[in-house]
Design an enzyme around this catalytic site. Sequence first.
Site, short mmCIF file in Angstrom:
data_model
loop_
_atom_site.label_atom_id
_atom_site.label_comp_id
_atom_site.label_asym_id
_atom_site.label_seq_id
_atom_site.Cartn_x
_atom_site.Cartn_y
_atom_site.Cartn_z
N GLN A 1 0.84 -1.20 0.00
CA GLN A 1 0.00 0.00 0.00
C GLN A 1 0.88 1.25 0.00
OE1 GLN A 1 -2.47 -1.89 3.48
NE2 GLN A 1 -3.52 0.00 2.95
N PHE B 1 -6.19 -4.29 3.44
CA PHE B 1 -6.91 -3.97 4.69
C PHE B 1 -6.03 -3.33 5.75
CE2 PHE B 1 -8.80 -7.88 2.82
CZ PHE B 1 -9.96 -7.30 2.31
N GLU C 1 0.18 -1.71 4.66
CA GLU C 1 0.51 -0.28 4.78
C GLU C 1 1.97 -0.14 5.21
OE1 GLU C 1 -2.39 2.11 6.91
OE2 GLU C 1 -0.95 3.71 7.23
N ARG D 1 -5.35 7.33 16.93
CA ARG D 1 -6.69 7.30 16.32
C ARG D 1 -7.72 6.70 17.30
NH1 ARG D 1 -9.41 8.25 11.44
NH2 ARG D 1 -7.61 8.76 10.17
N THR E 1 -4.13 11.20 10.44
CA THR E 1 -4.01 12.07 11.61
C THR E 1 -2.66 12.80 11.66
OG1 THR E 1 -3.29 10.18 12.91
CG2 THR E 1 -5.63 10.71 12.96
N ALA F 1 -6.19 5.16 5.31
CA ALA F 1 -7.00 6.15 6.01
C ALA F 1 -8.25 6.53 5.22
CB ALA F 1 -6.16 7.39 6.35
N GLU G 1 -13.13 2.74 5.44
CA GLU G 1 -13.08 2.21 6.80
C GLU G 1 -14.38 2.33 7.60
OE1 GLU G 1 -9.44 4.60 7.29
OE2 GLU G 1 -8.70 2.91 8.44
N1 LUZ Z 1 -2.40 5.45 8.53
C1 LUZ Z 1 -1.77 6.50 9.06
C2 LUZ Z 1 -3.73 5.28 8.64
O1 LUZ Z 1 -0.56 6.60 8.96
N2 LUZ Z 1 -2.49 7.44 9.70
C3 LUZ Z 1 -3.82 7.37 9.85
O2 LUZ Z 1 -4.44 8.25 10.43
C4 LUZ Z 1 -4.48 6.22 9.31
N3 LUZ Z 1 -5.78 6.06 9.47
C5 LUZ Z 1 -6.36 4.97 8.98
C6 LUZ Z 1 -5.61 4.04 8.31
N4 LUZ Z 1 -4.31 4.19 8.14
MO1 MOS Z 2 -5.65 1.27 6.27
S1 MOS Z 2 -5.97 0.55 8.11
O1 MOS Z 2 -6.45 2.58 5.87
O2 MOS Z 2 -4.42 0.70 5.48
#
Ligand code: LUZ
Ligand code: MOS
Length: 750
Positions: free
Chosen positions: A191, A222, A226, A304, A434, A503, A706
């Site tokens: 991601q 999901f 990330e 968060r 955030t 996010a 989400e």
């Molecule tokens: N990733 C991130 C996220 O680095 N900051 C966020 O606020 C966030 N929120 C949801 C999913 N991934």
């Molecule tokens: Mo996400 S938890 O927005 O990769």
Amino acid sequence: MNSNDVINHVRGESIFVDDYRAPEGTLYASVFSSNIAHGKIKSIKLNDALKTEGVERIILAKDIPGVNQIGGIIEDESLLAEDSVHFIGEPIAVILAESKIAARLAREKIIVEFEELEIAVNAKEAAEKDLLIIPPKTFENGNVSDAWKNCKTIVEGIVESGGQEHLYLETQGALAIPHEREQIKIISSTQGPTSVQKVASNVLAIPMHKIEVDVGRLGGAFGGKEDQATVWAVLAALGTFITKKPVKLILPRGDDLNFTGKRHPYSSNFKIGLSKELKILAYEVTFYQDAGACADLSPAVLERTLFHATNSYFIPNVKATALSCKTNLPPNTAFRGFGGPQGKFVIEAAISKTANILNINANEIQKINLIKDDDYFYYGQKVKKSKSILSWETAISQYQFSKLENNVKNYNSENRMKKKGLAIMPICFGISFTNSFLNQASCLLHIYLDGSIGISTAAVEMGQGVNEKIKIIVSKILSIGTDKIKFESTNTSRNSNTSPTAASSGADLNGNAALKASKTLLKRLINFISKEFDVNKKNIIARNGDFYHNKNEFIISWEELIKMAYFKRVNLSCHAHYSTPKIHFDRTINKGRPFAYHVYGTSISGVTLDCIRGTYEIDFVKVVHDSGKTLHQSIDRGQIEGGIVQGIGWLTLEEVKYSDTGRLLSNTLSTYKIPDIYSIPKKIDINYLESSDNRFGPFKSKAVGEPPLMYGIGTYFALINAMKAFNKKLNFDVSAPLTPEKVLMNLHNK
Ligand code: LUZ
Ligand code: MOS
């Protein structure tokens, strides 16, 4: 997902990382990892493994040319373990061989001697030992200690929520290919292509421009890709850097389950205080997050949780503290909702327990505390265009809630061993990363000579349909069919310094960048027409691929225009960058306006419980969802339905279990149960609450990835309510997941 993707996926023609034909000379990688949860490495014996036929090389930490460090937020995670290990599954060595089989066989022959050390495998235990990833964080508003004395009812409790396995269909993996002059191309299932590029650059000690990361699509993520796709991509790149050969590293499902982190389990203590009129006056909560052995994204997830601790409610006095606890488990990571669901679950549990004590329905408390315009979220953001009350009231009337309630009452009085339960779940989820700096994206748009368009953004397509949404945006601006638009892979050489697609904001951020690029090109083309045809540019419009003057006077077709513009040397490419305006957050006081906007919604869940067996059926989930002006109804439907099912899975069936020694026990699909066709809701109704007041979403759309997961929380409480109909003495500190076993044990508890 666009319709082409659907057809290609069904036919098995879509290309995922493992489908790339390996170039000649490709080496296959297998990862040897720690089989103890904490200890010192005394010796590593590779001799027998190296003698295995087909093995080319085994890489250890000492072979890393740059830094042995992959931590994103905190530098506390090595790529390969050096002297010590901190969780079962921590990579120690990478075997490179001519075939997958050879690599796997050699892996069996590696011998590592450890000196075992003490471990912690749950959050509160780690907190007691002061094992924290970062110092505790507190968000506060009003004054809770003063507020308790004004409360008529005060309730305290403990809430546990479990982990969750991402179970993306495509496991983690990457293919690294060498180029001249130490350059490497990495095809990765990530991601976050830029994270892969940056970490590879640090590990290999070469500049970022020598590394090209390319992402075609992912077979699901999901949040699990990330941050945690990086390690596998960088290990493949390291193999290529050392051997000068292509390296393919695909985790088999078992390795993926055993090695990677999951949703964070939380253990939380709450205290909630209400007035006689059921207004929540004060809420105090402490969250213990099980971070696993390294920081990964845990500090951001923790934050968060704090942002969403009050869900959709206005509470004047709040003190929320969160501890990120270091345990000897694989580092837990982003998972759809990113700590938000864990925070919301606790306040809903507090309301449910309070309602039980007061002998009223939880929805009486929920309803009168819903946040409304001109209230403030407790972190300082003013509430605007709130849909919390509107979605609630729409759900109540649209789905005839009182009739549903009567059905349940009648059913429960007529049935002794079967009980029905009902619950309402309001949601409110902040849209934006955030960390404000991450809220940026870019787009590169080319119009080719024949009028066809190639577009590339920072967004990663993972089945959520972001590319199709962006196509719709470009097609609307340029007034041409989506069939003229092709999506390129996400590539760090076309779009640099990209934020991960996460996010829920992929379509907002990249869609806005694409909107900007298309508008710039349209303006350029209209100026060109105005000059060439001597017409006032204000009177030129684009429609169905053609250009008109004064509404109906045909000027030129799209194809002819592009050809002409090319010969007159007009620039037919555009690169655009977008950053979300007006967001900020001050971490010295934990106040600000971190979110561009919020997504609201209300769901009603109904369940039927078999009180002899503890098994249950989910009769329905009925939703009113704050969709803004949706760009694509069926894509949004897919996200909402999938989110609901995934949320229900998290709180009911899915049980991530580790042994006391930190070994994953639920490491197969026979021991880790996810929702299937039999356990999903019998019926999911979705009513889109349309509005056109969101200026942060392209064409007034709203993010959808989400938020719907949190509708699943309602189903948990519908189950609790069904249990309560059977056993009035139900112990309310029950925890999630509420598996049939757990239901059964609690139903007959006296
Ligand atoms: N990733 C991130 C996220 O680095 N900051 C966020 O606020 C966030 N929120 C949801 C999913 N991934
Ligand atoms: Mo996400 S938890 O927005 O990769």
